[in-house]
Design a protein around this motif. Structure first.
Motif, PDB file in Angstrom:
ATOM      1  N   ILE A 296       1.205  -1.411  -0.194  1.00 32.76           N
ATOM      2  CA  ILE A 296      -0.164   0.216   0.008  1.00 32.76           C
ATOM      3  C   ILE A 296       1.002   1.174  -0.039  1.00 32.76           C
ATOM      4  CG2 ILE A 296      -1.556   1.431   1.279  1.00 32.76           C
ATOM      5  CD1 ILE A 296      -2.504  -1.322   2.030  1.00 32.76           C
ATOM      6  N   GLY A 297       1.947   0.810   1.114  1.00 37.11           N
ATOM      7  CA  GLY A 297       2.832   2.452   0.838  1.00 37.11           C
ATOM      8  C   GLY A 297       3.608   2.621  -0.706  1.00 37.11           C
ATOM      9  N   GLY A 298       3.864   1.630  -1.187  1.00 39.51           N
ATOM     10  CA  GLY A 298       4.394   1.800  -2.671  1.00 39.51           C
ATOM     11  C   GLY A 298       2.983   2.367  -4.225  1.00 39.51           C
ATOM     12  N   GLY A 299       1.733   2.021  -3.777  1.00 34.81           N
ATOM     13  CA  GLY A 299       1.188   2.279  -4.337  1.00 34.81           C
ATOM     14  C   GLY A 299       1.563   3.859  -3.639  1.00 34.81           C
ATOM     15  N   MET A 300       1.109   4.531  -2.512  1.00 33.63           N
ATOM     16  CA  MET A 300       1.017   5.636  -2.324  1.00 33.63           C
ATOM     17  C   MET A 300       2.915   6.673  -2.614  1.00 33.63           C
ATOM     18  SD  MET A 300       0.104   5.985   1.489  1.00 33.63           S
ATOM     19  CE  MET A 300      -1.080   7.367   1.508  1.00 33.63           C
ATOM     20  N   VAL A 301       3.078   5.908  -3.147  1.00 37.53           N
ATOM     21  CA  VAL A 301       4.523   6.494  -3.780  1.00 37.53           C
ATOM     22  C   VAL A 301       4.470   6.030  -4.855  1.00 37.53           C
ATOM     23  CG1 VAL A 301       6.684   6.066  -4.278  1.00 37.53           C
ATOM     24  CG2 VAL A 301       5.873   5.973  -1.674  1.00 37.53           C
ATOM     25  N   GLY A 302       3.946   5.823  -6.106  1.00 43.05           N
ATOM     26  CA  GLY A 302       3.673   5.631  -7.327  1.00 43.05           C
ATOM     27  C   GLY A 302       3.186   6.676  -7.503  1.00 43.05           C
ATOM     28  N   GLY A 303       1.464   6.780  -6.946  1.00 46.44           N
ATOM     29  CA  GLY A 303       0.359   7.873  -7.212  1.00 46.44           C
ATOM     30  C   GLY A 303       1.050   9.649  -7.133  1.00 46.44           C
ATOM     31  N   LEU A 304       2.079   9.560  -5.603  1.00 48.17           N
ATOM     32  CA  LEU A 304       2.737  10.818  -5.835  1.00 48.17           C
ATOM     33  C   LEU A 304       3.716  11.021  -7.154  1.00 48.17           C
ATOM     34  CD1 LEU A 304       3.629  10.562  -1.805  1.00 48.17           C
ATOM     35  CD2 LEU A 304       1.631  12.492  -2.977  1.00 48.17           C
ATOM     36  N   PHE A 305       4.438  10.341  -7.324  1.00 40.49           N
ATOM     37  CA  PHE A 305       4.996   9.998  -8.702  1.00 40.49           C
ATOM     38  C   PHE A 305       4.352  10.515  -9.846  1.00 40.49           C
ATOM     39  CE2 PHE A 305       9.174   9.585  -5.587  1.00 40.49           C
ATOM     40  CZ  PHE A 305      10.178   9.772  -6.308  1.00 40.49           C
ATOM     41  N   TYR A 306       3.599   9.525 -10.183  1.00 43.98           N
ATOM     42  CA  TYR A 306       2.797  10.445 -11.082  1.00 43.98           C
ATOM     43  C   TYR A 306       2.561  11.666 -11.232  1.00 43.98           C
ATOM     44  CZ  TYR A 306      -0.999  10.192 -14.498  1.00 43.98           C
ATOM     45  OH  TYR A 306      -2.048  10.801 -15.738  1.00 43.98           O
ATOM     46  N   TRP A 307       1.442  12.192 -10.043  1.00 40.23           N
ATOM     47  CA  TRP A 307       1.268  13.878  -9.860  1.00 40.23           C
ATOM     48  C   TRP A 307       2.576  14.104 -10.244  1.00 40.23           C
ATOM     49  CZ3 TRP A 307       3.297  16.797  -6.336  1.00 40.23           C
ATOM     50  CH2 TRP A 307       2.301  17.689  -6.101  1.00 40.23           C
ATOM     51  N   LEU A 308       3.598  13.956  -9.727  1.00 39.31           N
ATOM     52  CA  LEU A 308       5.096  14.689  -9.684  1.00 39.31           C
ATOM     53  C   LEU A 308       4.922  14.729 -11.142  1.00 39.31           C
ATOM     54  CD1 LEU A 308       7.587  13.407  -7.484  1.00 39.31           C
ATOM     55  CD2 LEU A 308       5.957  16.154  -7.673  1.00 39.31           C
ATOM     56  N   SER A 309       4.767  13.527 -12.450  1.00 38.27           N
ATOM     57  CA  SER A 309       5.383  14.138 -13.514  1.00 38.27           C
ATOM     58  C   SER A 309       3.954  14.201 -14.783  1.00 38.27           C
ATOM     59  CB  SER A 309       5.616  12.118 -13.523  1.00 38.27           C
ATOM     60  OG  SER A 309       5.061  11.379 -13.307  1.00 38.27           O
ATOM     61  N   ALA A 310       3.023  13.830 -14.061  1.00 32.41           N
ATOM     62  CA  ALA A 310       1.416  13.702 -15.336  1.00 32.41           C
ATOM     63  C   ALA A 310       0.451  14.482 -14.364  1.00 32.41           C
ATOM     64  CB  ALA A 310       1.336  12.735 -15.937  1.00 32.41           C
ATOM     65  N   GLY A 311       0.367  14.143 -13.432  1.00 29.13           N
ATOM     66  CA  GLY A 311      -1.055  13.888 -12.505  1.00 29.13           C
ATOM     67  C   GLY A 311      -1.163  16.149 -12.567  1.00 29.13           C
ATOM     68  N   ARG A 312      -0.048  16.129 -12.623  1.00 28.39           N
ATOM     69  CA  ARG A 312      -0.738  18.682 -11.932  1.00 28.39           C
ATOM     70  C   ARG A 312      -0.943  19.034 -12.959  1.00 28.39           C
ATOM     71  NH1 ARG A 312       5.486  20.547 -10.285  1.00 28.39           N
ATOM     72  NH2 ARG A 312       6.051  18.898 -11.502  1.00 28.39           N
ATOM     73  N   TRP A 313      -0.902  18.042 -14.309  1.00 29.27           N
ATOM     74  CA  TRP A 313      -2.214  19.082 -15.226  1.00 29.27           C
ATOM     75  C   TRP A 313      -3.457  18.127 -16.258  1.00 29.27           C
ATOM     76  CZ3 TRP A 313       3.422  17.484 -15.523  1.00 29.27           C
ATOM     77  CH2 TRP A 313       4.176  18.692 -15.113  1.00 29.27           C
TER      78      TRP A 313
END
Length: 159
Positions: A124-141
């Protein structure tokens, strides 16, 4: 033609973000695994560091494979609603990981069933880290491809 190109660019950004998220989740899981074995940065042997260069992308393939369908739903909802906050993606990553855990727990003859509490929390922590890195690379737009088109549309003819 311009709208098609913007859709194509956004799709490429989403795929890039998904690859970054998979690699980040894999790196997180690899580091947690090494830490659970007692390795610290002071004690690591050069072969352990070199093995991470292979194991992180290799595990990322599994992460990307197993998280694909739940992640598509989370990403699609974010794109439609225009969610651009980091908390949505962190919690979305946790939901994706929880769905994965639920699916492998109920699958017959599953070799990937995770039953240890610390391993469940790590996934679950790995999923959260993956979600944060998705936000950093693509989710902010997220949602920018259709919200920008709506703002360009012509107004009433009487203006």
């Amino acid at each position: 033609m311009g709208r098609f190109v913007s859709y194509l660019v956004r799709f490429a950004i989403i795929l890039f973000g998904y690859a970054v998220a998979s690699l980040a989740a894999s790196a997180f899981l690899n580091i947690l695994f090494l830490a659970s074995l007692g390795y610290t940065p002071d004690h690591t042997h050069p072969t352990a560091t070199a093995s991470l260069y292979f194991s992180i992308p290799f595990v990322a393939l599994f992460v990307a494979y197993f998280a694909f369908l739940p992640a598509v739903i989370v990403i699609l909802v974010a794109e439609i609603l225009g969610r651009r906050d980091w908390l949505y993606y962190a919690l979305g990553g946790a939901v994706v990981a929880a769905v994965f855990l639920g699916l492998v727990d109920h699958a017959p003859d599953s070799t990937f069933a995770v039953t240890d509490t610390s391993a469940i929390m790590a996934v679950i922590g790995g999923g959260m880290v993956g979600g944060l890195f998705y936000w950093l690379s693509a989710g902010r737009w997220a949602g920018s491809w259709w919200k920008d088109d709506a703002s360009i549309s012509p107004g009433p003819s009487g203006s």
